[in-house]
Motif scaffolding. Structure first.
Motif, PDB file in Angstrom:
ATOM      1  N   ARG A  17       1.781  -4.441 -17.099  1.00  0.00           N
ATOM      2  CA  ARG A  17       1.073  -4.766 -15.761  1.00  0.00           C
ATOM      3  C   ARG A  17       2.140  -4.858 -14.738  1.00  0.00           C
ATOM      4  NH1 ARG A  17      -1.482  -9.861 -17.161  1.00  0.00           N
ATOM      5  NH2 ARG A  17       0.551 -10.496 -16.462  1.00  0.00           N
ATOM      6  N   SER A  18       3.423  -5.781 -15.140  1.00  0.00           N
ATOM      7  CA  SER A  18       4.185  -5.953 -13.973  1.00  0.00           C
ATOM      8  C   SER A  18       4.847  -4.811 -13.491  1.00  0.00           C
ATOM      9  CB  SER A  18       5.155  -7.262 -14.197  1.00  0.00           C
ATOM     10  OG  SER A  18       5.571  -6.679 -15.680  1.00  0.00           O
ATOM     11  N   PHE A  19       5.095  -3.972 -14.411  1.00  0.00           N
ATOM     12  CA  PHE A  19       6.117  -2.729 -13.851  1.00  0.00           C
ATOM     13  C   PHE A  19       5.138  -1.989 -12.866  1.00  0.00           C
ATOM     14  CE2 PHE A  19       8.166  -2.812 -18.241  1.00  0.00           C
ATOM     15  CZ  PHE A  19       8.903  -3.667 -18.148  1.00  0.00           C
ATOM     16  N   LEU A  20       4.102  -1.957 -13.424  1.00  0.00           N
ATOM     17  CA  LEU A  20       3.077  -0.979 -12.514  1.00  0.00           C
ATOM     18  C   LEU A  20       3.019  -1.740 -10.949  1.00  0.00           C
ATOM     19  CD1 LEU A  20       1.030   1.236 -11.990  1.00  0.00           C
ATOM     20  CD2 LEU A  20      -0.780  -0.489 -13.133  1.00  0.00           C
ATOM     21  N   HIS A  21       3.022  -3.214 -11.023  1.00  0.00           N
ATOM     22  CA  HIS A  21       2.988  -4.054  -9.804  1.00  0.00           C
ATOM     23  C   HIS A  21       4.319  -3.468  -8.977  1.00  0.00           C
ATOM     24  CE1 HIS A  21       0.488  -6.873  -8.067  1.00  0.00           C
ATOM     25  NE2 HIS A  21       1.424  -7.603  -7.257  1.00  0.00           N
ATOM     26  N   ALA A  22       5.215  -3.521  -9.956  1.00  0.00           N
ATOM     27  CA  ALA A  22       6.605  -3.262  -8.880  1.00  0.00           C
ATOM     28  C   ALA A  22       6.606  -2.015  -8.379  1.00  0.00           C
ATOM     29  CB  ALA A  22       7.731  -3.476 -10.259  1.00  0.00           C
ATOM     30  N   ILE A  23       6.000  -0.944  -9.040  1.00  0.00           N
ATOM     31  CA  ILE A  23       6.119   0.501  -8.382  1.00  0.00           C
ATOM     32  C   ILE A  23       5.371   0.529  -7.098  1.00  0.00           C
ATOM     33  CG2 ILE A  23       5.465   2.903  -8.733  1.00  0.00           C
ATOM     34  CD1 ILE A  23       5.942   2.532 -11.481  1.00  0.00           C
ATOM     35  N   ILE A  24       4.226  -0.233  -6.816  1.00  0.00           N
ATOM     36  CA  ILE A  24       3.580  -0.246  -5.919  1.00  0.00           C
ATOM     37  C   ILE A  24       4.240  -0.932  -4.759  1.00  0.00           C
ATOM     38  CG2 ILE A  24       1.234  -1.285  -4.681  1.00  0.00           C
ATOM     39  CD1 ILE A  24      -0.118  -1.086  -7.337  1.00  0.00           C
ATOM     40  N   TYR A  25       5.056  -2.006  -4.900  1.00  0.00           N
ATOM     41  CA  TYR A  25       6.048  -2.544  -4.069  1.00  0.00           C
ATOM     42  C   TYR A  25       7.256  -1.564  -3.620  1.00  0.00           C
ATOM     43  CZ  TYR A  25       3.662  -7.145  -4.186  1.00  0.00           C
ATOM     44  OH  TYR A  25       2.959  -8.227  -4.309  1.00  0.00           O
ATOM     45  N   LEU A  26       7.620  -0.815  -4.525  1.00  0.00           N
ATOM     46  CA  LEU A  26       8.850   0.202  -4.368  1.00  0.00           C
ATOM     47  C   LEU A  26       7.941   1.318  -3.459  1.00  0.00           C
ATOM     48  CD1 LEU A  26      11.358   1.420  -5.030  1.00  0.00           C
ATOM     49  CD2 LEU A  26      10.134   2.579  -6.831  1.00  0.00           C
ATOM     50  N   PHE A  27       6.698   1.633  -3.709  1.00  0.00           N
ATOM     51  CA  PHE A  27       6.163   2.866  -2.864  1.00  0.00           C
ATOM     52  C   PHE A  27       6.134   2.378  -1.383  1.00  0.00           C
ATOM     53  CE2 PHE A  27       1.678   3.992  -1.384  1.00  0.00           C
ATOM     54  CZ  PHE A  27       2.102   5.249  -0.993  1.00  0.00           C
ATOM     55  N   VAL A  28       5.708   1.022  -1.095  1.00  0.00           N
ATOM     56  CA  VAL A  28       5.732   0.603   0.396  1.00  0.00           C
ATOM     57  C   VAL A  28       7.024   0.547   0.921  1.00  0.00           C
ATOM     58  CG1 VAL A  28       5.140  -1.477   1.580  1.00  0.00           C
ATOM     59  CG2 VAL A  28       3.612  -1.110  -0.198  1.00  0.00           C
ATOM     60  N   ILE A  29       7.877   0.402   0.370  1.00  0.00           N
ATOM     61  CA  ILE A  29       9.295   0.585   0.925  1.00  0.00           C
ATOM     62  C   ILE A  29       9.915   1.696   1.272  1.00  0.00           C
ATOM     63  CG2 ILE A  29      11.906   0.057   0.792  1.00  0.00           C
ATOM     64  CD1 ILE A  29      11.013  -2.440  -1.261  1.00  0.00           C
ATOM     65  N   THR A  30       9.458   2.886  -0.023  1.00  0.00           N
ATOM     66  CA  THR A  30       9.960   4.315   0.536  1.00  0.00           C
ATOM     67  C   THR A  30       9.069   4.679   1.769  1.00  0.00           C
ATOM     68  OG1 THR A  30       8.498   4.845  -1.354  1.00  0.00           O
ATOM     69  CG2 THR A  30      10.840   4.730  -1.901  1.00  0.00           C
ATOM     70  N   LEU A  31       7.687   4.502   1.554  1.00  0.00           N
ATOM     71  CA  LEU A  31       6.851   5.002   2.663  1.00  0.00           C
ATOM     72  C   LEU A  31       7.288   4.506   4.196  1.00  0.00           C
ATOM     73  CD1 LEU A  31       4.433   6.758   2.908  1.00  0.00           C
ATOM     74  CD2 LEU A  31       2.755   4.826   2.460  1.00  0.00           C
ATOM     75  N   SER A  32       7.723   3.444   4.077  1.00  0.00           N
ATOM     76  CA  SER A  32       7.952   2.540   5.435  1.00  0.00           C
ATOM     77  C   SER A  32       9.240   3.165   5.841  1.00  0.00           C
ATOM     78  CB  SER A  32       8.125   1.253   5.548  1.00  0.00           C
ATOM     79  OG  SER A  32       9.163   0.740   4.709  1.00  0.00           O
ATOM     80  N   LEU A  33      10.199   3.606   4.988  1.00  0.00           N
ATOM     81  CA  LEU A  33      11.394   4.310   5.503  1.00  0.00           C
ATOM     82  C   LEU A  33      11.348   5.761   5.609  1.00  0.00           C
ATOM     83  CD1 LEU A  33      14.051   3.125   2.815  1.00  0.00           C
ATOM     84  CD2 LEU A  33      14.051   2.772   5.312  1.00  0.00           C
ATOM     85  N   SER A  34      10.094   6.209   5.171  1.00  0.00           N
ATOM     86  CA  SER A  34       9.790   7.575   5.688  1.00  0.00           C
ATOM     87  C   SER A  34       9.102   7.727   7.028  1.00  0.00           C
ATOM     88  CB  SER A  34       8.819   8.400   4.609  1.00  0.00           C
ATOM     89  OG  SER A  34       9.015   8.610   3.459  1.00  0.00           O
ATOM     90  N   PHE A  35       8.660   6.527   7.330  1.00  0.00           N
ATOM     91  CA  PHE A  35       7.851   6.506   8.545  1.00  0.00           C
ATOM     92  C   PHE A  35       8.653   5.777   9.928  1.00  0.00           C
ATOM     93  CE2 PHE A  35       3.228   5.960   6.940  1.00  0.00           C
ATOM     94  CZ  PHE A  35       3.174   7.444   6.466  1.00  0.00           C
ATOM     95  N   LYS A  36       9.973   5.841   9.413  1.00  0.00           N
ATOM     96  CA  LYS A  36      10.692   4.910  10.572  1.00  0.00           C
ATOM     97  C   LYS A  36      10.670   5.636  12.156  1.00  0.00           C
ATOM     98  CE  LYS A  36      14.994   6.732   8.647  1.00  0.00           C
ATOM     99  NZ  LYS A  36      15.848   7.533   9.481  1.00  0.00           N
ATOM    100  N   ASP A  37      10.246   6.806  11.921  1.00  0.00           N
ATOM    101  CA  ASP A  37      10.577   7.463  13.382  1.00  0.00           C
ATOM    102  C   ASP A  37       9.248   7.382  14.050  1.00  0.00           C
ATOM    103  OD1 ASP A  37      12.963   8.044  12.999  1.00  0.00           O
ATOM    104  OD2 ASP A  37      12.679   9.885  12.024  1.00  0.00           O
ATOM    105  N   ILE A  38       8.139   6.806  13.323  1.00  0.00           N
ATOM    106  CA  ILE A  38       6.874   6.739  13.986  1.00  0.00           C
ATOM    107  C   ILE A  38       6.733   5.501  14.968  1.00  0.00           C
ATOM    108  CG2 ILE A  38       4.471   6.997  13.890  1.00  0.00           C
ATOM    109  CD1 ILE A  38       4.860   8.161  11.244  1.00  0.00           C
ATOM    110  N   ALA A  39       5.917   5.544  16.123  1.00  0.00           N
ATOM    111  CA  ALA A  39       5.788   4.311  16.921  1.00  0.00           C
ATOM    112  C   ALA A  39       5.229   2.945  16.074  1.00  0.00           C
ATOM    113  CB  ALA A  39       5.095   4.481  17.935  1.00  0.00           C
ATOM    114  N   TRP A  40       5.754   1.817  16.342  1.00  0.00           N
ATOM    115  CA  TRP A  40       5.321   0.851  15.257  1.00  0.00           C
ATOM    116  C   TRP A  40       3.971   0.589  15.233  1.00  0.00           C
ATOM    117  CZ3 TRP A  40       2.828  -3.559  16.908  1.00  0.00           C
ATOM    118  CH2 TRP A  40       2.996  -3.827  18.100  1.00  0.00           C
ATOM    119  N   TYR A  41       3.334   0.742  16.213  1.00  0.00           N
ATOM    120  CA  TYR A  41       1.607   0.427  16.356  1.00  0.00           C
ATOM    121  C   TYR A  41       0.959   1.392  15.560  1.00  0.00           C
ATOM    122  CZ  TYR A  41       2.467   3.247  20.461  1.00  0.00           C
ATOM    123  OH  TYR A  41       2.935   4.473  21.194  1.00  0.00           O
ATOM    124  N   PHE A  42       1.567   2.722  15.044  1.00  0.00           N
ATOM    125  CA  PHE A  42       1.001   3.513  14.289  1.00  0.00           C
ATOM    126  C   PHE A  42       1.415   3.264  12.875  1.00  0.00           C
ATOM    127  CE2 PHE A  42       0.199   6.588  17.939  1.00  0.00           C
ATOM    128  CZ  PHE A  42      -1.505   6.364  17.954  1.00  0.00           C
TER     129      PHE A  42
END
Lengths: 321, 321, 321, 321, 321
Positions: free
Chosen positions: E229-254
Motif C-alpha cells: 500500500r505505501s509503495f503505491l502511495h509513494a509512486i503517486i507522490y513521485l509522479f506529481v514531482i516528475t509531472l511538475s518538472l515536465s511542466f516547468k515551462d508552462i505559465a503557473w496559472y495553467f
C-alpha cells in the motif's frame, strides 16, 4: 487503537470479541526505513553501479554508445508495471488464501467445541476438555510446523505426557493429533455417549480441519514458479540499464537520484510480492499463526468455562508473530 | 533447507510434518542456463535472423524501406505485455488448480484413513489396511496415468496379484480402484462392521476422490485454446520485426544484443506460460505427483502404525518429480 | 500423441485411463489457414478498403486532411489491447466453466454408478444397469440438446422404446430422464433394496447432475452482453482508420501490409474470444460433448462389466466433436 | 434461431429442452441506434460543447492557452482504458453472478420437485402439486419483488386465495412462501408420509432457495461504490478537455468528429458497465427473470404431468423481459 | 426511490420485500464535496506545494534543473493506473466479500427460523422465540463488535437479564451466544422435541453462522499488506514531482490547476480504495451492518407472527449505518 495493557481485561471487553486486534503482518504504519533498505539492498547497489558506469562510460565513449530513445525504457517500464501487477496480485492471493485457511481453522476449532458440547451426553466434560485442549495444541503445533519449528514445543500444557510420547513416533504431528481426535470420538460413540449421526457430523468437522492443514502445507511447499519470477526480475534489471542509457546526457547529480527514485518502487513492489507469496517463513510479513492460535486458546477456554485465560499476543515493534 | 540425509530420520522430525519440502516444480533457484536456452532456442535463432537481415537489408535499400517510428513497436510491446500477462495468469491458474487438486487428494486420502479407523468396528484392521494400501496405489497410479505412463507399474507392493489382474481389464485403472473401494465398504456394511450413516459419509469421501481424479483428467485433456495461444505467439514475432526496423540506423553490434535483450524476456515468459499450462507432461515444471504420492504413502503407513516407512523423494538436480 | 488405431486396444492401456486424449477444441496445432481466413474475412476486406482509400484520398487532398499524430492510434491500440485482454479473459472463463461443468458431469456419472453398486442390495443388477444406461443416454441427450440437435436421436440403445415414447411428451428431455432416475430410486427404496439414507445420498448426486444441466443451459442461453461486445468491435475499426491516417505518407506497398499485420492479430483475438464465449454451437471450438459422453459410456460400461465397449471418438481433421 | 411460432409446439421439441432461447439481456444483435444515443445523450452534448469552446476559445486567445502535448491525453486515455476495463470486469461479474443466482433458482426449483416425487409416499400428489405450484409462484414473486413491482400480482393461479391473504401480512412475500413450504413439509412428516432424513434433505433445498433469494436481494440492494464510479466518470470528462486542447490547431470539421469518435466508445463502455452492474431494474439489460420463471413453470408443470403448459416468453423487439 | 415515510407501511408493501432499500455505503449520488475534500486534503496541500516550488525553483535555476521529458511522468502515470486498478480491484473484493458475508448472515438467520419451525415439535413456540430473539441479538452484537463498539448495548429487548449477565463473562460475546444456541438445541433434543437428524441439520446452520462471524472478524483484523500500500502511495507522490518538472515551462496559472486535475483523480481513487478495504470502521463507506441487522429483525419477527415490527433504518444524509 485499544492496545490492551495487560491486566486490565475488563475495560477491553467491548472490542475484544474480535479475533485479534489489527495483528496480521506488518502493523498499520510505521515500517522502519531500515527494514525497507535491508529488503532491497542488493537492488540499490546494482542501480548505483549501473547508473554511475552508464554515466561515466558514456562521457568517454560519446560516439560509440547508441542513442537510447526514451520510448524504449518507457515501454519496458509499462510492461513491467503490467507484469508486476499480475505478479503482486497472485502473491496477494496466496497470502490471502493462507489467511483464509487460518480463518477457517479458527471457525472449525470453535465449531468443534460447540458441537462436542451440543452432541455428547452430559457427564463427559472431562473427555470434551481433553479433545478441546488437544485442539488448542493442534493449532500451535501446526503453526510451528509450517514455520519449520519444533511442532511439539510448548504444548505440554494441553496434552498428556503419554500422548506426547506417542506423537513423537509420527512424522506429521498435527495429522497424528487429528487421528487421535477420531479415536476419542469413536470411543464416545462406542460407550453410547454420542449418536452415530452426531459422530458423522463431528467427523465432517475433522475432515475440514484436515483439509485446512493440507491447504496450508500446500502453500508452504509449493514454490512460486521460479522461471516466471526470475524473468520478471531480469526485466527490471534490463529496465534500469536502458533507462540509464537514455539519461546519459543529464548531469550525474540529477541522473543518479532520478534513476533510484524511478527504479526503487519497482524493486520494493517486487520484494513485497516475494514476501507475500510465502506466508509461513517466520518473517514479519507472515500470517500471524501464533497470535491466531492464542486467540483460539482464549475462545476455547472460555467456552469450557476455564478460569486461567491467557492474554492475547501483544504486537512486537512493528509486527505480530 | 533441511535436505534429509537418508537414514537420519530423527533429526528431521521437527520440520518433516510437512507434505514435502519445497518440492513442486523447479526448485527455488539455480535454473541451469542450458535449460532456459533449450526452451527458446527457436526464438533466439529467429531473432538473430530477423535483426541481421533487417540491418543489412536496410543498409542497401535505405531509400525504399519505410521509417518505422518507434511508437509502433512500443505500442505493440505494451499490447504484448498486457496480453501475455493475462495468458500467464490463466496458465498459472491452471497450474495452481492442478496443485490444488493434488492437495485435495492428500487431504481426502488422509481423511479416508481417519474415517475408516473411526467408523469401522474394532477387529477389522486387516480390511482397513487393504483399503488404505489400495488408496496409496491409487495415488501412484493416477499420477502415472496422468503423465501417460503405465498406471499399474510399481504398485504390486500395495495390491494383491489377483486384484491387479482384474484391474488390467479396465481402461481407466484408478476409477476401477475407487469402484473396488466402494465394494469393500459395502461388504463391511453388510457384515455389520459399519453403520449405514458412516457408509454414506465414507461414500462422500470417495465421491471427492472421484472428483479430484476427474478434475486432474480435465486439465490433462483440455488443450489451451489453440487460436488464442498462436495469435499471441504471432504478435511477439511481429513485434521483433517492427522493432528491428525501428533500430535500422543503430550500429549492428548494438542493435542485435538490444533486440535480443528486449525480446528474449517475452519469449521466456511465453515459454514459461506454456510450461505451466500443462502440468502433467513429465517435465521439470510438472506438479510433483510422485513426490506427493510418496508423502501420502508415508502419512498413511504411519497412521496404520506400519514400521517400514519409506523416505520422502529427494529433489533431482533442480527439480522434483 | 498416442492416436489409438482402432482395434489395438491393448497397447493403448497405459494412457487410456484418461477421459479422452487431447481432444477438447481445436487440437494442439495445425489450424488450417483457411479456417482463420474464413473467421476474419469481413475484417480483412474492411482493412483493405480503409487502407487504400485513406492512402489515395490523402494523395489528392493532401492539404485538407489533418495530420494524425501516431500517438493517437498508439494509445487507441493500447486501450484495445487492455479491453480485449479482459474480454478474452471473460470468454475464456465461460469456455473453461463449460468444460468444468462437463467435467463434473463425468465425475457425477461415475459416482452415481459407484454409489448404486455400493448401496443397492445384491441381486438388483438389472435395475442398476437400467439406471446406468439411462445415465449414458442423458449425457448424449444433454450434449445434443445444448447444440440445438434432436436430444433423443441415437439413444435407443440405452433406453427402452416405451420410456423413449414417454420422454417425447416432455419439452426438456434430459430433465425428464433425471425425474425417471428419481422414480427408479424411489422404487428400490420402497422394495427395501435401498436404505433411506443411501437414497438421500443418491438424491444428492442427482441434484448435482440437475445443477450441471442447469449451468450448461445457462451458458448456452445467456448472450454475452451485446453492447460491451459491439463497442469493443467498433473501437478496433476506429483504430484501423486512425492508424491508416497516420501512415498516409508511407508508400502504399508498405502501408497496406503493415496495416494488415498490425490489425489482423486484434481481429483474430477478438474472433477467437467470440468463439470461446459460446461453447455449445456445434463448431470446432466447442466443448467436445460427444467425445466426453462417449468416454462416460466407456467408463460406465466397464464398471458394469459389460463386454461391448465402444472406441473413444477419433479426432477429425483438426478438432474433435 | 428457432423462434417458436406459438401453437407449433411439436416441431420445437428438439431444441426446446433448453431453458429459454437466447433470451437474457439485449438479444444477439440489432441494438437500435436510438437506444445507444439515449444512453449517452448527456455525454454527447458535453463533448460537443467542450470541443467547440476549446476550438473557438483557442482561436482568440492563441497566446495565453498552453500547448497541451498529446502525451498528456494519451496517457490519461490509457489510464482510463485500464480503470474502465477493471470497472467493466466488476460490473460483468455482478451481472453474471445475478444470472448464476437465477440459474441456481432454476436448478433448485427442479430439484425440489424431483425430491418431492421421490421422497413423499404415493397418494400425496395433491400436496406435492400444492408445494410445486407455490414454488412457481415464488419464482414470479421474487422476480417482481426484485424489480420493485407488486410481488403478489398475477400469481393467483398458483396459490389459494386464503394463502394469498395471509401472505399480504408479510413484508417479505417470497420469504413467507418459503416459510409455508417448511410448514407443509413438516405436516407431511408428522403424517408419516415423509421420512425424517428426507425432510432434512428437502430442508437443504429450501435453505439453498433461501440463499438464492438473499443473494439476489444483496445485488439489488448494494450500490456499486459511488466514489469509485464517479471518479472514473470524472476522469473521462477530464480526458475530453485535455484531448480537445491538444487538437486546438486542427480544423474544427476534423477536430469535432475526431473528438467524438475517440471519446464516445469510452462513454458507451462506461454506460454499458453501469447497466450491467444493476441487473434488476426493469431495463432491457436486466436478467430476464420473468422469462426464467416462465421456463420454470413449464418444467415443473410437465414434471407434474399437467396438461395446460404455457408458451415460453417471446422476445420483445430487441430484448426479453 | 420509495423512501418509506414512517407509519405508511401498507403502501410500502410491494417493494419492501427487499432486504433494505439501496442502503449499502454511500447512497447512489450526491456525495458532498466536503466529504471528498476531507478525504484528500493532505494530498491537495502536497500537490500545491510541489507544483509551486517546482515552478518558482525552476524560474531561478533554469540552467541547473534537468529537462524532464514528458515520457517519464507519462509512463509513471500509466504504471500507477495499472497498479492502482489492481489495488482497487483487491479492495473492492474485500468490500464485496464483507457484503457477501453479511448477506449469508441474512440467509442463515432466516433459514434457522424456518428450520426451527419445521423441525421442532409443536408446542415449543416459546423456546423457538427465545432462540430466534437471541439470533436477532447476535446480529446486532456482531455488527457492533466488528465496529469496535459495545457488543452488548441495546440488545436487552432480545435477551433475558440473566443470560446477558452470563455473556459478560466472555471475551467474544457473539461466539458465546452461538454456544448458548447449541445448548438450547441440545435441550430440545434431550426432551425429545427434536429428532437427532434435525439437530445435526440445525448444527450445520450454526456452523455456517460461526463461519460467517469468523470471516467478518478475519476481514476486520487483517491489515492490507502495508508495504504494498505505501509503495503505491509513494509512486503517486513521485509522479506529481516528475509531472511538475515536465511542466516547468508552462505559465503557473495553467500548470497548477492542470497538475491538480491530473493528480487528484489518482489520490481520490487511492483514497476510495483505502475506504473499501476496511468495511467495518464506523465510516460512511462501511457495510451497513446495523441496517442489515434491523432487516433481519423485521423478517424474523414477521416469521414468528410478532406484532410490534420496527421500521427499516432510514438513510442518513448521504449514507446508511
Amino acid at each position: 487503537m485499544n492496545r490492551t495493557p495487560s491486566g486490565v481485561t475488563v475495560r477491553q471487553d467491548c472490542t475484544s470479541s474480535l479475533e485479534n486486534k489489527k495483528s496480521v503482518m506488518l502493523l498499520n504504519k510505521r515500517i522502519p526505513l531500515s527494514y525497507l533498505i535491508i529488503n532491497i539492498k542488493f537492488a540499490l547497489v546494482y542501480v548505483l553501479i549501473v547508473s554511475f558506469s552508464a554515466h561515466f562510460f558514456s562521457k568517454e565513449h560519446q560516439e560509440s554508445l547508441p542513442d537510447m530513445p526514451l520510448a524504449i525504457p518507457a515501454f519496458i517500464g509499462t510492461a513491467i508495471s503490467v507484469l508486476l501487477s499480475f505478479k503482486i496480485s497472485q502473491s496477494y492471493e496466496r497470502w490471502w488464501e493462507a489467511r483464509k485457511i487460518w480463518g477457517s481453522i479458527v471457525n472449525d476449532s470453535r465449531s468443534l467445541i460447540i458441537q462436542l458440547q451440543s452432541f455428547v451426553s452430559s457427564g463427559n466434560e472431562e473427555q470434551i476438555k481433553k479433545i478441546a485442549f488437544r485442539q488448542i495444541a493442534w493449532c500451535y503445533s501446526l503453526g510451528r510446523s509450517l514455520r519449520g519449528l519444533g511442532p511439539l514445543d510448548n504444548i505440554d500444557a494441553f496434552i498428556s505426557a503419554d500422548e506426547l510420547n506417542e506423537l513423537k513416533q509420527h512424522t506429521n504431528k498435527p495429522l497424528a493429533m487429528l487421528n487421535v481426535h477420531g479415536n476419542d470420538i469413536k470411543n464416545l460413540k462406542e460407550r453410547n455417549q454420542l449418536d452415530v449421526f452426531a459422530q458423522v457430523q463431528l467427523d465432517s468437522t475433522i475432515v475440514r480441519l484436515c483439509e485446512a492443514q493440507g491447504k496450508a502445507e500446500r502453500i508452504k511447499n509449493t514454490v512460486f514458479p521460479a522461471t516466471y519470477r526470475s524473468f520478471l526480475h531480469a526485466i527490471i534489471y534490463l529496465f534500469v540499464i536502458t533507462l540509464s542509457l537514455s539519461f546519459k546526457d543529464i548531469a550525474w547529480y540529477f541522473e543518479v537520484p532520478l534513476l533510484i527514485f524511478i527504479s526503487v518502487p519497482f524493486f520494493l513492489l517486487e520484494s513485497s510480492a516475494k514476501d507475500m507469496q510465502d506466508p509461513f517463513e517466520n518473517r514479519p510479513t507472515d500470517t500471524p499463526v501464533t497470535a491466531i492460535a492464542r486467540n483460539i486458546e482464549i475462545n476455547i477456554k472460555q467456552m469450557l468455562k476455564e478460569t486461567a485465560i491467557p492474554q492475547p499476543m501483544q504486537p512486537e515493534t512493528f509486527h505480530l508473530s
